[in-house]
Design an enzyme around this catalytic site. Structure first.
Site, PDB file in Angstrom:
ATOM      1  N   TYR A 180       0.860  -1.180   0.000  1.00 45.61           N
ATOM      2  CA  TYR A 180       0.000   0.000   0.000  1.00 45.61           C
ATOM      3  C   TYR A 180       0.898   1.232   0.000  1.00 45.61           C
ATOM      4  CZ  TYR A 180      -4.322   2.498   0.212  1.00 45.61           C
ATOM      5  OH  TYR A 180      -5.367   3.312  -0.121  1.00 45.61           O
ATOM      6  N   ARG A 245      -9.176  10.097  -8.706  1.00 47.47           N
ATOM      7  CA  ARG A 245      -8.371  10.891  -7.760  1.00 47.47           C
ATOM      8  C   ARG A 245      -7.577   9.931  -6.899  1.00 47.47           C
ATOM      9  NH1 ARG A 245      -8.003  12.416  -2.832  1.00 47.47           N
ATOM     10  NH2 ARG A 245      -9.810  11.154  -2.230  1.00 47.47           N
ATOM     11  N   LYS A 263      -6.171  -2.004  -0.646  1.00 49.55           N
ATOM     12  CA  LYS A 263      -7.065  -1.881   0.510  1.00 49.55           C
ATOM     13  C   LYS A 263      -7.544  -3.252   0.978  1.00 49.55           C
ATOM     14  CE  LYS A 263      -7.746   2.669   1.122  1.00 49.55           C
ATOM     15  NZ  LYS A 263      -7.694   3.420   2.382  1.00 49.55           N
ATOM     16  N   GLU A 334     -13.916   4.502  -2.907  1.00 55.99           N
ATOM     17  CA  GLU A 334     -12.507   4.851  -2.714  1.00 55.99           C
ATOM     18  C   GLU A 334     -11.987   5.693  -3.872  1.00 55.99           C
ATOM     19  OE1 GLU A 334      -9.201   4.864  -0.339  1.00 55.99           O
ATOM     20  OE2 GLU A 334     -10.978   3.659   0.082  1.00 55.99           O
ATOM     21  N   ASP A 335     -11.367   6.825  -3.558  1.00 54.57           N
ATOM     22  CA  ASP A 335     -10.623   7.658  -4.510  1.00 54.57           C
ATOM     23  C   ASP A 335     -11.441   8.088  -5.730  1.00 54.57           C
ATOM     24  OD1 ASP A 335      -8.543   7.607  -2.808  1.00 54.57           O
ATOM     25  OD2 ASP A 335      -7.166   6.487  -4.067  1.00 54.57           O
ATOM     26  N   ASP A 357     -14.283   5.626   2.365  1.00 53.23           N
ATOM     27  CA  ASP A 357     -13.098   5.623   3.214  1.00 53.23           C
ATOM     28  C   ASP A 357     -12.364   6.955   3.189  1.00 53.23           C
ATOM     29  OD1 ASP A 357     -11.230   4.282   4.973  1.00 53.23           O
ATOM     30  OD2 ASP A 357      -9.830   4.342   3.298  1.00 53.23           O
ATOM     31  N   ASP A 358     -12.362   7.643   2.037  1.00 53.53           N
ATOM     32  CA  ASP A 358     -11.671   8.933   1.957  1.00 53.53           C
ATOM     33  C   ASP A 358     -12.332   9.960   2.866  1.00 53.53           C
ATOM     34  OD1 ASP A 358      -9.867   8.132  -0.191  1.00 53.53           O
ATOM     35  OD2 ASP A 358     -11.662   8.100  -1.428  1.00 53.53           O
ATOM     36  N   ASN A 504      -0.681  11.811   0.998  1.00 53.98           N
ATOM     37  CA  ASN A 504       0.073  10.682   0.453  1.00 53.98           C
ATOM     38  C   ASN A 504       0.299  10.900  -1.033  1.00 53.98           C
ATOM     39  OD1 ASN A 504       0.564   8.690   2.534  1.00 53.98           O
ATOM     40  ND2 ASN A 504      -1.643   8.497   2.704  1.00 53.98           N
ATOM     41  N   ASN A 550      -2.821   6.358   9.439  1.00 55.78           N
ATOM     42  CA  ASN A 550      -3.099   5.476   8.311  1.00 55.78           C
ATOM     43  C   ASN A 550      -4.505   4.902   8.455  1.00 55.78           C
ATOM     44  OD1 ASN A 550      -3.143   3.235   6.463  1.00 55.78           O
ATOM     45  ND2 ASN A 550      -0.905   3.285   6.459  1.00 55.78           N
TER      46      ASN A 550
END
Length: 662
Positions: A180, A245, A263, A334-335, A357-358, A504, A550
């Site tokens: 990751y 993203r 993930k 996610e993203d 999650d973001d 990150n 994290n």
């Protein structure tokens, strides 16, 4: 009379769960394969796995066979692979031999190799698992770059699942940065160049859904199954992205598949989700990244991204198809781009088993670190007098800010209106205010200031002088923006400045731990989104360890608790509870070292505590749907919320017993 031939391919931890009448792992009813006992002795001498007819019998309360005199092969537990007549065929034996999950590699005993017709396909030496691990780690450590290590580990995961996860769990601090962040960022940038070399033919890295698949979505989703195929192994958790993203790297299109894959590896390693029951998904809407469009090796659609109407229409079709095929599936967004991320969460959070999650996971893990940071400085500043300055106002920044004001509301009784006044946002145009003159994105309006008396502040330095923050939180993906002057000013304003550079990968971090320590006279309370090395204070020789906010401290435990309790939906209370449980999971030794987060080596125990807390909250809200969980918890919710005592320890132990272990 012919002795019953017993073959063993692998150990199955699910037997314990079956005896508890709990169905977290799929193989809750395993079967022993026993040969017909009416063979003659002459027939016995000519037996082979391919021509024996086997009958299945459930092994409830059946003791494991022992190795008596080397004449017996270990028992072969292979449920659900018999044909319609209950006969074992060569096709089924071959499928087991080729399974990445069931593969034993060089540890397979000679008797098993003979039974599976793989004798001669491996060198004759039979090794221990420890020797396998040692060889794999030797190879891994011989690789010269993190990307080469990523490719090696991906191949190992796709060829020997149990060996891979044994290594990940035992060497978590070494392996996590390779599967990751930060290495996954590089892997995503190079994904189209390395994808064919991450797995053998026929072993998918994940599920790719493109606009062209709309007529066949349901069938395509059904086709993603672990090998050998087992209809009982339905996915429990999906991580889905559109690659728009990825970390701080922007629009990577289908190259973003590394994120859901990464993930889900952490779900397995940190929370014991069965790897066969995970579903990584990348939705291909095209890409606006010219570098990808001009890359001859790019594997995604070579077109610009679609407009919002097409985006939301197709995402709705994807979500509906996923739920149709897998009704109990937990979906993690996610993203996605900031606007799409907030809109998708708003649309589905109250009617679908999902979370982002973001927005929620990042918010929860930073909230947990912030709770512990506030405790460290509570003698200098009262919690309700903090002033929080966020540099970065995207989905992650606003998500974190919203989670942090929950702390002031829940723990200190502040109203939402008063709590949000403790937050200031800065984006690329400066301090976010209602009268700045530009059209604000919807997600920024909530925190936009209206008390600035018409003054506008464009530079971070100006905003710091105006706000005089106690905490500076970076989610901007702008590497090094918290420069020496900014850190020094924060140290002048605060005895122990709270500085969280959370972007990150490492190159995008707003500052390093080394810089933060030096420029604050070693007084900083620090947490980052990526891992930084420890810092030794030259004058004292004391070593300080940076906190790492994290998400892996939150989403694995949150997901596990949700999978076990099966709530109708994931609520803000469950998210807050996951953060609170993480904050209280520190040991006395960790607290005395002024750590904000537990040491990574304890992650599975920490995830069990987070999961247990989520279970209690889901039951207390009346949203849990698993009857066993409800009966276990419902009469003791208030006591269990203290996270102390015998009943709490029993619940945590129950969660641990329902973790998959290689």
């Amino acid at each position: 009379m012919l002795k019953c031939l017993r073959l063993k391919l692998f150990e199955c931890s699910a037997t314990k769960l079956h005896q508890k009448n709990f169905s977290f792992h799929t193989n809750t009813r395993q079967n022993f394969l026993t040969c017909n006992s009416n063979k003659t002795s002459s027939q016995e001498n000519n037996l082979s796995v391919h021509n024996i007819q086997y009958s299945f019998e459930h092994f409830e309360n059946y003791p494991y066979p022992t190795f008596e005199n080397n004449n017996l092969l270990p028992e072969l537990i292979m449920p659900n692979y018999a044909n319609g007549n209950g006969h074992y065929t060569s096709n089924k034996i071959e499928s087991v031999a080729r399974s990445p999950y069931l593969n034993k590699g060089t540890t397979a005993p000679l008797s098993l190799r003979n039974a599976l017709n793989t004798a001669g396909l491996l060198p004759s030496t039979v090794e221990t698992v420890e020797k396998q691990k040692k060889r794999a780690l030797t190879q891994l450590r011989s690789k010269s770059s993190p990307l080469e290590k990523y490719i090696f580990l991906a191949w190992l995961r796709n060829t020997n699942v149990k060996l891979f996860y044994s290594i990940v769990i035992e060497e978590l601090e070494e392996i996590t940065p390779l599967i990751y962040t930060p290495t996954v960022g590089t892997a995503c940038l190079e994904y189209s160049h390395i994808a064919p070399f991450l797995a053998p033919p026929g072993v998918p890295d994940g599920l790719f859904l493109s606009l062209n698949d709309l007529p066949n979505l349901t069938q395509i989703i059904k086709s993603y199954r672990p090998y050998p195929f087992d209809d009982s192994l339905t996915p429990q958790i999906a991580v889905i992205t559109d690659g728009s993203r990825i970390l701080g790297l922007g629009d990577l299109g289908v190259n973003g598949m590394g994120i859901p894959v990464g993930k889900l590896q952490l779900y397995v390693a940190a929370a014991g989700i069965d790897p066969r029951r995970t579903l990584p998904i990348t939705v291909d809407f095209g890409t606006n990244n010219e570098k990808n469009l001009n890359d001859e090796f790019y594997l995604g659609l070579r077109k610009k991204r679609v407009d919002d109407d097409q985006f939301y229409s197709f995402m709705d079709a994807v979500i509906k198809s996923l739920i149709k095929v897998h009704p109990k599936l937990l979906i993690q967004f996610e993203d996605f781009s900031s606007e799409h991320a907030f809109d998708l969460l708003t649309k589905y959070r109250d009617n679908t088993f999902c979370f982002n999650d973001d927005i929620q996971g990042t918010g929860a893990v930073i909230l947990s670190g912030f709770i512990n940071a506030v405790k460290l400085v509570e003698n200098e500043i009262h919690p309700t007098e903090h002033r929080l300055l966020f540099f970065g106002a995207g989905s992650a920044g606003v998500g974190v800010a919203k989670q942090l004001i929950e702390f002031f509301k829940v723990e200190h009784g502040m109203s939402e209106e008063n709590a949000k006044k403790l937050v200031w946002l800065v984006d690329t145009k400066g301090l976010v205010t209602l009268d700045r003159g530009d059209k604000l994105a919807r997600h920024k309006v909530f925190f936009a200031r209206d008390d600035n008396d018409g003054c506008q502040f464009k530079k971070l330095e100006e905003v710091i002088e105006y706000v005089k923050p106690t905490a500076l939180i970076g989610l901007s993906s702008t590497g090094g923006v918290f420069n020496k002057n900014i850190i020094r000013r924060m140290a002048e304003l605060n005895k122990n400045p709270i500085i969280f550079p959370l972007s990150n990968p490492m190159v995008n971090a707003e500052c390093t731990f080394d810089t933060a320590m030096k420029e604050s006279d070693n007084r900083v309370i620090f947490a980052s989104g990526t891992a930084f090395p420890s810092y030794t204070i030259p004058e004292t020789g004391k070593t300080r360890h940076p906190g790492q906010g994290n998400n892996m401290y939150i989403f694995p435990g949150l997901g596990l608790g949700a999978i076990l309790a099966k709530p109708e939906r994931i609520t803000d209370r469950q998210i807050y509870t996951s953060a609170s449980a993480l904050a209280t999971s520190l040991t006395e030794e960790e607290r005395s070292s002024e750590l904000l987060y537990p040491v990574v080596s304890r992650i599975r125990h920490v995830s069990a505590q987070v999961a247990a807390a989520v279970i209690v909250e889901a039951v207390d809200e009346g949203l849990a749907r698993d009857e066993l969980i409800i009966n276990m918890v419902q009469n003791d919710c208030e006591e269990l919320k203290t996270r102390q005592g015998e009943k709490w320890e029993k619940l945590v132990k129950f969660v641990q017993e329902n973790m998959w272990d290689p």
